[in-house]
Write an enzyme that holds these catalytic residues in place. Structure first.
Site, PDB file in Angstrom:
ATOM      1  N   ASP A 302       0.786  -1.256   0.000  1.00 40.23           N
ATOM      2  CA  ASP A 302       0.000   0.000   0.000  1.00 40.23           C
ATOM      3  C   ASP A 302       0.813   1.299   0.000  1.00 40.23           C
ATOM      4  O   ASP A 302       0.234   2.370  -0.185  1.00 40.23           O
ATOM      5  CB  ASP A 302      -0.940   0.113   1.227  1.00 40.23           C
ATOM      6  N   ASP A 525      -7.903  -8.093   9.510  1.00 38.28           N
ATOM      7  CA  ASP A 525      -7.416  -6.849   8.882  1.00 38.28           C
ATOM      8  C   ASP A 525      -7.402  -5.690   9.871  1.00 38.28           C
ATOM      9  O   ASP A 525      -6.806  -4.645   9.578  1.00 38.28           O
ATOM     10  CB  ASP A 525      -8.332  -6.456   7.723  1.00 38.28           C
TER      11      ASP A 525
HETATM   12  C1  BGC Z   1      -0.997  -6.527   9.904  1.00 42.19           C
HETATM   13  C2  BGC Z   1       0.237  -7.332  10.211  1.00 42.19           C
HETATM   14  C3  BGC Z   1      -0.011  -8.787   9.895  1.00 42.19           C
HETATM   15  C4  BGC Z   1      -0.526  -8.942   8.486  1.00 42.19           C
HETATM   16  C5  BGC Z   1      -0.845 -10.364   8.129  1.00 42.19           C
HETATM   17  C6  BGC Z   1      -1.469  -6.773   8.513  1.00 42.19           C
HETATM   18  O1  BGC Z   1      -2.674  -6.126   8.291  1.00 42.19           O
HETATM   19  O2  BGC Z   1      -0.772  -5.171  10.127  1.00 42.19           O
HETATM   20  O3  BGC Z   1       0.577  -7.186  11.558  1.00 42.19           O
HETATM   21  O4  BGC Z   1       1.174  -9.526  10.055  1.00 42.19           O
HETATM   22  O5  BGC Z   1      -1.671  -8.152   8.293  1.00 42.19           O
HETATM   23  O6  BGC Z   1      -1.948 -10.838   8.812  1.00 42.19           O
END
Ligand code: BGC
Length: 587
Positions: A302, A525
């Site tokens: 992003d 998320d």
């Molecule tokens: C989070 C991370 C996480 C990743 C995979 C992201 O949205 O901020 O901490 O490792 O997702 O789940």
């Protein structure tokens, strides 16, 4: 994660389509008394009826410029710059001045700077007749000047960057082809603990390095695992895996347009990002013990697209995105990561390139390709980029068989529907293939490959349409025919109704290296209410099912599942839903 549609005003400008015009070299030679000076400019405009995106590349053919570069030109008509990127672009009357950002203000002999801008105009969009670099008109060659001993042939561009890393060994064209991917045992254990989870737990998923502590591994596994980079690489060897995927995700001022995945580094922590995060990862990956593994690094989800669509003056623009654009933290951070992690013969960098519901509009498409190129140039070479990934942690459908950009309903294009909203693309596969071509045309290698994250874009189950609607109203037709069942394509958090998508596989379509599961299914998320934590993660209301939206999702409900934990933490209800709505279905 976050995402986000461009402001409505910018969307509408795509209506008239695009025409390109290319021009312009100056005609008047000029020299400076004591130094060789000269420059070459390439200028193109992607125009629609009332505006255009300008793309400018200036090459310094003279002595090195160290005190800052400045490109100037005059518009012949009423063109008015509204926004620039990768340079500060200001306009006074018809006169435009673009100055290099503080972190990329030098231009070595033979080096180029690329930047872009959006502008309004009416009438004819004539290209500028002449450009000057630091006061010297660009004629396409160096003026006579005075050759210096260190630069004996100023008209002959030398090596553009002495810090370019050595050739990167014998990388294969597609690191996913012909080998088994690493199965992260920590994700596998969580999936296997769910009823029915063993049906999917053998799929390779990526290992997210979302904070410095994740490199060594940690006993604190509140939302992520406790294995470090070495632990995963060692286990990959034991498994006999051919490739392993890491997500590099810890930029300063991370996730500038949203709150759910803000990270541990502040906006000015680029030095820490380099020395405490990238350098140690690169050192471990360089251990000869791991030379037989294809190590795939997915670079900074992003970040660069946020600099294109989510800065001030745009609907939903944020102060943090302004900061990260102005201080160069994202471009320089990604450049540094690409340089360090791309230097080995067995490492493969894939840079995040958002998804069709974010940069599919003309006004965002080329500017995003250009900023990706700028980060690659900051790394020293486009050779540090093996490819790009789209739809990471997002929900955009792979294909929309009944809603293509060319589909019409009763003579009305589906592009006019609220859902499509004039986007040039309606699904990820078409978008990924087209964006690959755009990336090659701005300067990336023709061999680059795309990845598509299909972890959660399946949209199966009983709500999945089996054919086109018979409705004659365009909005009804699109809403009944589309595979993507979200309320709005700008929704991104724990989407209700989503399912697992295509299982990871190599070479699924032309230009696509692989379908991958980068976001591990079942990991949240973002939390649906505020949950205090020590990872820097905020509460983003796009994860709250009671939220009625913001400018980036057209002020629609968030469509998020309730009772979600913080991002990265296991979310059992989501995992169960993803399995239930998998497409292709689970057997
Ligand atoms: C989070 C991370 C996480 C990743 C995979 C992201 O949205 O901020 O901490 O490792 O997702 O789940």
């Amino acid at each position: 994660m976050s995402l986000r549609l461009p402001p409505a005003a910018r969307r509408l400008v795509t209506v008239a389509g695009a025409a390109a015009l290319v021009t312009g070299l100056g005609v008047v030679a000029a020299t400076q008394a004591s130094a060789a000076a000269g420059c070459r400019v390439s200028y193109s405009a992607n125009s629609w009826s009332t505006g255009f995106t300008g793309n400018v590349s200036v090459t310094n053919l003279g002595d090195p410029i160290t005190g800052g570069w400045r490109l100037e030109w005059d518009f012949a008509g009423n063109q008015r710059v509204t926004q620039g990127w990768s340079a500060t672009v200001t306009q006074s009357g018809t006169h435009v001045t673009a100055t290099g950002p503080s972190w990329a203000s030098s231009l070595a002999t033979g080096a180029s700077a690329t930047f872009g801008f959006n502008a309004d105009y009416s009438g004819t969009n004539t290209a500028p007749a002449s450009f000057s670099l630091n006061g010297t008109v660009c004629t396409g060659s160096a003026g006579p000047g005075t050759p210096s001993p260190s630069n004996p042939t100023p008209s002959n561009p030398g090596p553009s960057n002495p810090t370019t890393p050595p050739p990167a060994g014998s990388k294969v064209d597609n690191p996913y082809a012909g080998v088994q991917g690493y199965r992260n045992p920590e994700w596998q254990a969580k999936a296997n603990a769910e009823p029915g989870g063993s049906r999917v737990s053998n799929n390779p998923t990526a290992v997210w390095l979302d904070r410095i502590a994740a490199i060594e591994g940690t006993e604190d596994s509140s939302s992520n695992g406790s294995m470090g980079v070495r632990d995963h690489l060692d286990r990959a060897l034991t498994q006999g895996a051919g490739y392993i995927q890491f997500v590099i995700y810890n930029l300063p001022g991370r996730d500038c347009a949203a709150l759910a995945s803000n990270g541990e580094l502040g906006p000015n922590d680029l030095p820490r990002y380099k020395s405490e995060y990238i350098d140690p990862i690169a050192a471990i990956q360089a251990d000869p013990k791991y030379a037989s593994l294809r190590i795939i690094n997915i670079i900074e989800i992003d970040s660069l697209p946020n600099l294109v669509t989510n800065t001030s003056g745009q609907a939903g623009g944020t102060a943090m995105c302004d900061t990260m654009k102005a201080n160069g933290g994202y471009v320089q951070g990604v450049g540094y990561a690409l340089n360090k992690l791309g230097a080995l013969g067995n490492t493969y960098n894939y840079v995040d390139a958002a998804h069709h519901g974010w940069i599919g509009w003309d006004s965002n498409f080329l500017p995003t390709a250009n900023i990706l190129l700028q980060a690659a140039q900051a790394s020293g070479s486009v050779n540090n980029v093996h490819g790009f990934i789209v739809n990471t942690a997002n929900y955009s459908a792979l294909r929309e068989p009944y809603v293509q950009p060319t589909t019409t309903v009763n003579g009305v294009s589906v592009r006019q529907s609220k859902w499509v909203d004039w986007n040039q693309y309606t699904d990820e596969l078409t978008f990924a293939q087209a964006f690959r071509n755009q990336l090659v045309s701005v300067g990336f290698n023709s061999g680059i490959g795309m990845l598509i994250d299909t972890s959660r874009n399946g949209w199966g189950g009983s709500a999945r349409p089996t054919g086109p609607s018979t409705a004659t109203d365009v909005d009804t037709f699109v809403n009944q025919s589309r595979i993507d069942r979200r309320i709005h394509a700008g929704n991104w958090c724990n989407q209700s109704g989503a399912g697992l998508g295509e299982r990871p596989q190599a070479n699924p379509a032309s230009g696509i290296d692989a379908y991958v599961w980068v976001k591990p299914p079942g990991e949240s998320d973002g939390s649906s209410t505020l949950i205090p934590n020590d990872e820097g993660k905020g509460f983003d209301r796009m994860c709250d099912p009671t939220y009625t939206g913001n400018a980036r999702n057209g002020n629609n409900p968030s469509g998020a599942l309730p009772n979600a934990p913080i991002s990265g933490a296991w979310f059992s209800a989501q995992f169960q839903q993803l399995m239930a709505n998998a497409y292709p279905p689970l057997s």
